[in-house]
Design a protein around this motif. Structure first.
Motif: not given
Length: 536
Positions: A13, A213, A229, A231-232
């Motif tokens: 990410r 996200k 879902d 992670q940012q």
């Protein structure tokens, strides 16, 4: 080569794209060759599964770095399975002497058919350096990911040392833009109906360098998505000062960038165009689709970066969208807790990009141009077209012809081609555009930079007004008709025309060819809000 700390489908990410000017600014001009295979594949940029365009398996596409004076040879192979044409436009490059390489379907080329290749070959002007980008100019493909970054570095051997002048240690690229979870074709179909009332489809998410996200719990039941879902994403800055080259690659919305607790210095706009120095701030915007800005910031005390989508065109609310998102900034591989979580209060100091001024023009610019073109743009919903939104430029709705205009005599252009002729003798030409809509339009001119002499919105209490350069006001008035800025107008290639307002754009006609002029809101461009200029 470039460093991209993620690959499509990977779990990383990290959105850092580090640039390498040292590989280009110390060498002589050369020829750079890229081979691109265009395909499609499913990825989850923000946690939502979507089929996107890939260039050599990457989204966004590979970063192109070069220096002024280089020759680029881009061999583009259309490997799409369905009968779908493509093209690539090199946004902001003047393409002087290479009009046929500009990448506009219906104007400078036919779309590259599936299973075939096309070679773009052109020289980058020795006078151009800065932040650019490339994207599809066929149909609506840009919104489904067919884009990438293009950076042209100043050569040190020419005596330009920007790192020393602006005081930075590294360069990074941020491709920032809104994002839709449904295909561009589906999104446009939701707009091209009387039920839309002309209100644009609001995006679902936003991405930086192809990552974001999405909060899966916000998904609307009537518009289901395949979501998991994630992670940012985070940005990694090295110690010292960093130059961020920021591009709005979105289809609809402008945005602001804020760095609470930090300081940003705006140094250039669009393709390396310098501005009059402005104070240090921690928030800059609005940056509209297609526009670019270069900012320098210190990595000291920076803990996060916030992107806020501008809501001007968000009439129909999208409850799934989180329009303000904060991306953590990492240092030495560790995510630092943001000031908001630490309970600290940060005073926001903002700079409005619309107020940026260029360097003082020398010798002084003449108040009047040698030629003036007057244009009115408007989105209309007409009964005989089933009340669907349609874009018009001087009553002409643009539809690309099958055979590109540069290959046809004017006598064979159809009624959808509005292409004024202007003389290419290096004289000054003013392009006056009156926006009759209650919404703004970011317009981009191919082949040229222009000086923005005026960018003005009439106050609502003034009703619907326009500016006629052939019948100018007797007295200039800052409220209704401000005096054009011929002292230090900003130099750009993309400019937002405000709602119920107008712009005066001045160009020097030194680039022969047929050059598209269009709205960069993709849904407006797709309805025909485009025209061209033929410089002869």
């Amino acid at each position: 080569m470039f460093e991209l700390h993620q690959k499509p489908g990977s779990s990383s990410r990290d959105i850092t794209i580090k640039l390498h000017p040292e590989n280009h600014n110390r060498r002589a001009a050369t020829t750079i060759v890229h081979y691109w295979n265009i395909t499609k594949g499913y990825i989850s940029p923000d946690g939502v599964h979507k089929k996107v365009y890939l260039i050599n398996g990457q989204f966004p596409g590979p970063i192109v770095e070069a220096r002024s004076g280089d020759k680029l040879i881009m061999v583009v192979s259309n490997q799409l399975e369905k009968e779908e044409g493509i093209s690539i436009h090199w946004h902001g490059l003047h393409m002087k002497g290479a009009n046929d390489m500009d990448g506009v379907v219906g104007v400078t080329q036919k779309a590259i058919p599936s299973g075939e290749d096309f070679t773009y070959e052109f020289d980058i002007s020795g006078k151009q350096a800065g932040t650019f980008w490339y994207h599809s100019h066929s149909e609506l493909q840009r919104s489904d990911g067919l884009y990438g970054g293009l950076v042209v570095h100043y050569p040190l051997i020419e005596g330009t040392r920007e790192a020393e002048e602006y005081g930075y240690d590294e360069e990074q690229l941020l491709l920032v833009g809104d994002w839709y979870h449904y295909t561009a074709e589906e999104v446009q179909a939701s707009y091209l109906t009387f039920r839309s009332s002309g209100h644009e489809p609001v995006p679902d998410s936003l991405l930086i360098n192809g990552r974001g996200k999405f909060n899966c719990s916000m998904a609307i039941r009537s518009r289901p998505v395949d979501c998991h879902d994630v992670q940012q994403p985070s940005l990694r800055l090295e110690a010292g000062r960093t130059r961020l080259r920021v591009v709005n690659v979105g289809a609809l919305a402008g945005f602001n960038i804020s760095i609470p607790g930090g300081e940003m210095n705006l140094i250039q706009i669009d393709g390396g165009n310098r501005i009059d120095p402005v104070p240090s701030v921690n928030s800059i915007g609005v940056l509209y689709p297609g526009e670019r800005m270069d900012i320098v910031l210190s990595s000291n005390s920076i803990t996060n970066l916030t992107v806020s989508l501008d809501s001007e065109n968000f009439v129909f609310q999208n409850q799934a969208l989180t329009s303000v998102q904060t991306f953590p900034v990492t240092s030495s591989g560790t995510i630092v807790e943001s000031p908001s979580k630490q309970g600290e209060l940060t005073v926001i100091t903002e700079f409005d990009l619309a107020t940026a001024r260029g360097q003082i023009f020398s010798p002084p610019m003449e108040e009047h141009a040698n030629q003036t073109v007057l244009i009115y743009n408007h989105l209309e919903m007409l009964a005989h077209f089933d009340h669907i939104p349609m874009g018009f430029m001087n009553r002409t709705n643009w539809v690309p012809q099958e055979e590109p205009l540069i290959h046809l005599p004017r006598s064979e252009w159809d009624e959808h081609q509005f292409v004024p002729q202007i003389k290419g003798n290096s004289e000054w030409v003013d392009i006056v555009v009156n926006n009759r809509d209650d919404k703004g339009h970011p317009f981009h001119l191919h082949g040229y930079d222009f000086y923005v002499l005026t960018r003005h919105a009439f106050p609502r209490r003034a009703g619907y007004r326009t500016y006629n350069p052939f019948d100018p006001p007797a007295v200039w008035d800052e409220v209704l008709y401000p005096r054009p800025n011929v002292v230090n107008p900003p130099l750009k290639d993309t400019a937002q025309i405000p709602r119920r307002g107008y712009v005066i754009l001045r160009i020097k006609t030194d680039n022969i060819g047929i050059w598209l002029f269009h709205c960069l809101v993709l849904w407006h461009q797709g309805t025909g809000m485009a025209m061209a200029f033929e410089v002869i």
